[in-house]
Design a protein around this motif. Structure first.
Motif, PDB file in Angstrom:
ATOM      1  N   MET A 192       3.255 -37.728   5.891  1.00 28.19           N
ATOM      2  CA  MET A 192       2.507 -38.795   6.595  1.00 28.19           C
ATOM      3  C   MET A 192       3.293 -39.999   7.020  1.00 28.19           C
ATOM      4  O   MET A 192       2.771 -40.717   7.826  1.00 28.19           O
ATOM      5  CB  MET A 192       1.462 -39.065   5.340  1.00 28.19           C
ATOM      6  N   LYS A 193       4.093 -40.339   6.191  1.00 30.18           N
ATOM      7  CA  LYS A 193       4.977 -41.197   6.672  1.00 30.18           C
ATOM      8  C   LYS A 193       5.619 -41.049   8.166  1.00 30.18           C
ATOM      9  O   LYS A 193       5.991 -42.029   8.728  1.00 30.18           O
ATOM     10  CB  LYS A 193       6.167 -41.656   5.497  1.00 30.18           C
ATOM     11  N   ALA A 194       6.393 -39.892   8.169  1.00 29.47           N
ATOM     12  CA  ALA A 194       6.829 -39.479   9.178  1.00 29.47           C
ATOM     13  C   ALA A 194       5.915 -39.702  10.291  1.00 29.47           C
ATOM     14  O   ALA A 194       6.374 -40.240  11.552  1.00 29.47           O
ATOM     15  CB  ALA A 194       7.384 -38.023   9.248  1.00 29.47           C
ATOM     16  N   LEU A 195       4.732 -39.261  10.318  1.00 28.91           N
ATOM     17  CA  LEU A 195       3.894 -39.243  11.422  1.00 28.91           C
ATOM     18  C   LEU A 195       3.344 -40.902  11.622  1.00 28.91           C
ATOM     19  O   LEU A 195       3.340 -41.274  12.830  1.00 28.91           O
ATOM     20  CB  LEU A 195       2.294 -38.397  11.297  1.00 28.91           C
ATOM     21  N   GLU A 196       3.329 -41.528  10.517  1.00 31.51           N
ATOM     22  CA  GLU A 196       3.089 -43.068  10.707  1.00 31.51           C
ATOM     23  C   GLU A 196       4.054 -43.667  11.604  1.00 31.51           C
ATOM     24  O   GLU A 196       3.852 -44.395  12.518  1.00 31.51           O
ATOM     25  CB  GLU A 196       2.915 -43.557   9.560  1.00 31.51           C
ATOM     26  N   VAL A 197       5.403 -43.329  11.489  1.00 30.12           N
ATOM     27  CA  VAL A 197       6.642 -44.007  12.118  1.00 30.12           C
ATOM     28  C   VAL A 197       6.518 -43.557  13.550  1.00 30.12           C
ATOM     29  O   VAL A 197       6.829 -44.171  14.684  1.00 30.12           O
ATOM     30  CB  VAL A 197       7.862 -43.724  11.360  1.00 30.12           C
ATOM     31  N   PHE A 198       6.459 -42.117  13.750  1.00 34.38           N
ATOM     32  CA  PHE A 198       6.195 -41.738  15.215  1.00 34.38           C
ATOM     33  C   PHE A 198       5.108 -42.227  15.916  1.00 34.38           C
ATOM     34  O   PHE A 198       5.384 -42.637  16.980  1.00 34.38           O
ATOM     35  CB  PHE A 198       5.889 -40.040  14.847  1.00 34.38           C
ATOM     36  N   GLU A 199       3.863 -42.507  15.157  1.00 41.01           N
ATOM     37  CA  GLU A 199       2.955 -43.171  15.922  1.00 41.01           C
ATOM     38  C   GLU A 199       3.343 -44.598  16.613  1.00 41.01           C
ATOM     39  O   GLU A 199       3.125 -44.982  17.830  1.00 41.01           O
ATOM     40  CB  GLU A 199       1.702 -43.464  15.233  1.00 41.01           C
ATOM     41  N   ARG A 200       3.845 -45.247  15.626  1.00 46.50           N
ATOM     42  CA  ARG A 200       4.561 -46.748  15.993  1.00 46.50           C
ATOM     43  C   ARG A 200       5.650 -46.544  17.095  1.00 46.50           C
ATOM     44  O   ARG A 200       5.548 -47.336  17.862  1.00 46.50           O
ATOM     45  CB  ARG A 200       5.059 -47.198  14.712  1.00 46.50           C
ATOM     46  N   MET A 201       6.318 -45.683  16.981  1.00 46.13           N
ATOM     47  CA  MET A 201       7.259 -45.543  17.988  1.00 46.13           C
ATOM     48  C   MET A 201       6.725 -45.158  19.219  1.00 46.13           C
ATOM     49  O   MET A 201       7.316 -45.734  20.295  1.00 46.13           O
ATOM     50  CB  MET A 201       8.536 -44.233  17.480  1.00 46.13           C
ATOM     51  N   ALA A 202       5.892 -44.206  19.135  1.00 49.61           N
ATOM     52  CA  ALA A 202       5.332 -43.924  20.684  1.00 49.61           C
ATOM     53  C   ALA A 202       4.393 -45.437  21.055  1.00 49.61           C
ATOM     54  O   ALA A 202       4.486 -45.587  22.378  1.00 49.61           O
ATOM     55  CB  ALA A 202       4.254 -42.814  20.452  1.00 49.61           C
ATOM     56  N   ALA A 203       3.821 -46.004  20.110  1.00 52.06           N
ATOM     57  CA  ALA A 203       2.954 -47.187  20.828  1.00 52.06           C
ATOM     58  C   ALA A 203       4.008 -48.287  21.186  1.00 52.06           C
ATOM     59  O   ALA A 203       3.454 -48.794  22.276  1.00 52.06           O
ATOM     60  CB  ALA A 203       2.039 -47.764  19.359  1.00 52.06           C
ATOM     61  N   LEU A 204       5.125 -48.379  20.698  1.00 55.19           N
ATOM     62  CA  LEU A 204       5.946 -49.415  21.098  1.00 55.19           C
ATOM     63  C   LEU A 204       6.692 -48.984  22.687  1.00 55.19           C
ATOM     64  O   LEU A 204       7.477 -49.700  23.322  1.00 55.19           O
ATOM     65  CB  LEU A 204       7.341 -49.692  20.163  1.00 55.19           C
ATOM     66  N   GLY A 205       6.449 -47.574  23.124  1.00 52.22           N
ATOM     67  CA  GLY A 205       7.106 -47.433  24.403  1.00 52.22           C
ATOM     68  C   GLY A 205       8.351 -47.093  24.495  1.00 52.22           C
ATOM     69  O   GLY A 205       8.993 -47.227  25.310  1.00 52.22           O
ATOM     70  N   LEU A 206       9.037 -46.653  23.096  1.00 49.69           N
ATOM     71  CA  LEU A 206      10.310 -46.460  23.202  1.00 49.69           C
ATOM     72  C   LEU A 206      10.934 -45.154  23.721  1.00 49.69           C
ATOM     73  O   LEU A 206      12.211 -45.213  24.140  1.00 49.69           O
ATOM     74  CB  LEU A 206      10.976 -46.494  21.640  1.00 49.69           C
ATOM     75  N   GLY A 207      10.065 -44.394  24.098  1.00 57.69           N
ATOM     76  CA  GLY A 207      10.508 -42.890  24.635  1.00 57.69           C
ATOM     77  C   GLY A 207      10.554 -42.227  23.610  1.00 57.69           C
ATOM     78  O   GLY A 207      10.530 -42.521  22.343  1.00 57.69           O
ATOM     79  N   ILE A 208      10.433 -40.897  23.787  1.00 59.27           N
ATOM     80  CA  ILE A 208      10.287 -39.865  22.870  1.00 59.27           C
ATOM     81  C   ILE A 208      11.440 -38.669  23.395  1.00 59.27           C
ATOM     82  O   ILE A 208      11.274 -38.324  24.573  1.00 59.27           O
ATOM     83  CB  ILE A 208       8.971 -39.271  22.930  1.00 59.27           C
ATOM     84  N   ASP A 209      12.279 -38.292  22.385  1.00 59.23           N
ATOM     85  CA  ASP A 209      13.297 -37.261  22.872  1.00 59.23           C
ATOM     86  C   ASP A 209      12.944 -35.946  21.965  1.00 59.23           C
ATOM     87  O   ASP A 209      12.022 -35.991  21.069  1.00 59.23           O
ATOM     88  CB  ASP A 209      14.603 -37.796  22.460  1.00 59.23           C
ATOM     89  N   GLU A 210      13.726 -34.976  22.255  1.00 63.03           N
ATOM     90  CA  GLU A 210      13.671 -33.621  21.716  1.00 63.03           C
ATOM     91  C   GLU A 210      13.699 -33.836  20.143  1.00 63.03           C
ATOM     92  O   GLU A 210      12.932 -33.119  19.302  1.00 63.03           O
ATOM     93  CB  GLU A 210      14.778 -32.798  22.026  1.00 63.03           C
ATOM     94  N   VAL A 211      14.415 -34.877  19.444  1.00 65.91           N
ATOM     95  CA  VAL A 211      14.668 -34.696  18.027  1.00 65.91           C
ATOM     96  C   VAL A 211      13.614 -35.408  17.390  1.00 65.91           C
ATOM     97  O   VAL A 211      12.875 -34.837  16.388  1.00 65.91           O
ATOM     98  CB  VAL A 211      16.080 -35.511  17.891  1.00 65.91           C
TER      99      VAL A 211
END
Length: 651
Positions: free
Chosen positions: A259-278
């Motif tokens: 749950m924590k992993a997905l919360e951080v991933f959502e925040r990361m995507a919302a900030l527009g930082l980009g998404i990579d393979e890892v």
């Protein structure tokens, strides 16, 4: 005098540089020194082969180049040697490039150490460093970049003594331990070797820290399982780039905090930082752990939107994710739609089919895989194959593939493969044969092997072998509470209450507490609800329990009789039935019925094996309420539909 000549189709021109052709009659030495160096640099950086580089090397040492130009060009030549595809140039040749230049040059030394790091066996940079020291006789002033290959070599070899040696020589030969580039390399080495305290000491002593420094410490704490400290460091990090956020996503996922992993991933995507393979792989892993269908679809959408739809690593992860979310058909659709497939893709699909009890499909896919010339099965492939046989009771097939693994593919059985075979034989009632297999193993059995044997004893009531298996487990995994519980339950089922008391006394003396049974259910809105056994914390607890009592009465009219032996406590039958009604998967199921209604699909994830009573309960509910129920326990998937289960009663 050397002239440039107009290139012929073959062989390749000596100066193969991506620039407009020069006059075929222009003498190279007549070019101004900067222009000549630039021309030669372009030729070196674009050289297509080792043979071509050797010709350039001969040209470089014959031209009247300025003193500062030649060592730089030779260091770039060594870097180009490193970049060429295998087979790489031999180390003696790279050494000759260095040794032919006098006096010894620090740029060449740094390039040579990097060459050794990237093309030679592990720890080769250390042997080369000693050789350079001996040949230079103290006349070689090292650059800070020369020490990074030493630290990275130690990291690659996971050698803490080598990491400490790299740290020591960086201090002794120039005091470069305070150079940020070297400090980051040393932190990386200590992190790779698992010495978090040493990595933190280097970090704390840094005068200037960059995002690499901060991220490395986050990774150090994540790998050690200390996500609390990782969170603190991440919060203090002044600049957080995509790599730093990704470290947190993967850290949470790897430490079973989906749950924590997905919360951080959502925040990361919302900030527009980009998404990579890892980062995607971390989010995919988190969804797989949760079994959250809606989150899984969201992550797949992000992967496709960011151009990872054809990425074989992400695709393999999606196959695994959908399979673990109970969507085995969707996993197969992803698999079939992938143009590029490797052994990990096939293995993920085979393991997924095995977990869902579709052994015939798993074996058929394996046969399809081995017909391909470019994909060779590995040890994970056979774990999936043997698991498929175990979950379907296919003893004959399991024996065949276990033998074929070694005889045809040269894969020596690991303890994990033996675990699958012991599980297969044990579930089929061949407990003595499983025990014989353990005693004849070519490798030392680990806890998984003895655990599979103990589980088989629990199913078939073999208390004597159970005590032998448990004795080994108590030594290998003294803190493994599940092993004590399993032995206690096996003895309790046989009515050996005095021995049960001894096991429970041992648990108390070691201050062990039983892991609470917990089940998860994902609602329509994607919110994941958590239920513990006997749980009263859910906001709709009263409504759930009232509906459960009504459903039990309805099922009893349809022939339901609680399987009281699923409760191993020495209590009255009435108390046993009450305990059964509080099982976490029943509470999750009733909440699913209340929120989704009949004629729907209810997905439940449980952290422990589903008991016999809950298995029967789910079967009857699927028929009476006209719902499909998919339960993922810690062993496999159960698909309940029309009163039947996909496991066929074999689990």
């Amino acid at each position: 005098m050397v002239h440039l000549v107009r290139p012929r189709p073959s062989p390749a021109p000596l100066l193969h540089a991506p620039r407009p052709p020069l006059s075929s009659t222009l003498p190279l030495p007549l070019l101004p020194p900067p222009a000549l160096a630039s021309l030669l640099l372009g030729a070196v950086d674009s050289s297509p082969s080792f043979r071509h580089l050797r010709s350039l090397h001969a040209l470089l040492i014959r031209l009247p180049l300025q003193a500062f130009s030649l060592p730089y060009l030779l260091s770039r030549l060594i870097r180009r040697l490193t970049a060429l595809p295998p087979p790489h140039a031999p180390l003696p040749y790279a050494l000759s490039v260095f040794s032919e230049h006098s006096p010894p040059d620090p740029f060449l030394a740094a390039a040579l150490l990097r060459f050794a790091l990237l093309t030679q066996p592990p720890l080769s940079p250390f042997r080369l460093f000693s050789r350079l020291l001996g040949s230079a006789r103290g006349d070689l002033p090292f650059l800070p970049f020369a020490f990074s290959p030493l630290a990275k070599s130690a990291a690659a070899a996971r050698s803490l003594p080598a990491a400490e040696a790299a740290h020591a020589v960086s201090i002794l030969f120039g005091g470069f331990d305070k150079h940020r580039f070297v400090e980051n390399s040393l932190i990386g080495a200590y992190v790779a070797c698992g010495d978090v305290s040493a990595a933190r000491k280097v970090f704390d002593e840094m005068v200037v820290k960059d995002v690499i420094s901060w991220t490395s410490i986050v990774v150090a704490y994540s790998r050690s399982g200390n996500m609390g400290s990782a969170e603190e460091v991440f919060a203090q990090c002044p600049v957080k780039d995509m790599v730093a956020w990704t470290a947190m996503v993967t850290g949470y996922a790897q430490n079973s905090m989906p749950m924590k992993a997905l919360e951080v991933f959502e925040r990361m995507a919302a900030l527009g930082l980009g998404i990579d393979e890892v980062s995607l792989t971390g989010a995919i892993s988190a969804c797989a752990q949760l079994g959250a269908v809606r989150r899984a679809a969201w992550v797949q959408e992000i992967a496709e939107r960011n151009g990872f739809g054809s990425n074989v690593v992400v695709g393999s992860g999606l196959v695994d994710m959908f399979a673990k979310c109970g969507l085995i058909d969707e996993a197969r659709n992803v698999f079939d739609g992938m143009q590029d497939k490797n052994v990990y893709t096939y293995s993920s699909m085979i393991v997924g089919l095995a977990a869902h009890g579709r052994a015939t499909e798993a074996i058929a896919l394996f046969k399809d895989m081995v017909r391909r010339a470019d994909v060779v099965p590995n040890h994970v492939t056979f774990i999936g194959l043997l698991t498929a046989c175990s979950h379907a009771g296919m003893v004959r097939d399991g024996r065949f593939y276990f033998a074929q693994m070694k005889d045809k593919y040269g894969i020596l059985p690991s303890p994990d493969h033996y675990t699958c075979m012991v599980d297969l034989l044990g579930r089929a009632g061949l407990v003595d044969e499983a025990f014989d297999l353990v005693r004849s193993m070519s490798v030392e059995p680990h806890g998984g092997v003895w655990g599979a044997l103990l589980g088989a004893c629990r199913i078939h009531g073999n208390t004597e072998v159970a005590k032998v298996a448990a004795e080994h487990l108590f030594k290998l995994e003294p803190e493994g509470i599940g092993n004590y519980v399993l032995l206690s339950n096996t003895l309790a089922s046989a009515g050996k209450w005095d021995e049960v008391s001894k096991v429970r006394k041992l648990m108390r003396s070691r201050r062990l507490k039983k892991d609470p049974a917990v089940s998860w259910f994902e609602g329509r809105d994607g919110l994941v609800h958590q239920f513990f056994a006997g749980d009263n914390s859910h906001p709709r607890t009263n409504e759930i329990k009232k509906a459960l009592l009504e459903l039990v009465e309805k099922l009893k009219h349809a022939g339901y009789l609680p399987i009281l032996s699923s409760i191993v406590y020495d209590v009255s039958d009435g108390e046993k039935e009450k305990l059964l009604m509080g099982h976490s998967e029943k509470l999750a199921l009733l909440f699913g019925l209340l929120t989704l209604g009949s004629r729907c699909t209810i997905r439940i994830v449980k952290n422990l094996r589903i008991c016999e009573d809950c298995h029967l309960f789910m079967r009857l509910v699927s028929r009476v309420e006209h719902v499909e129920i998919i339960v993922r326990d810690n062993m496999r998937f159960h698909h309940f539909r029309d009163g039947e289960c996909s496991c066929g009663g074999f689990w």
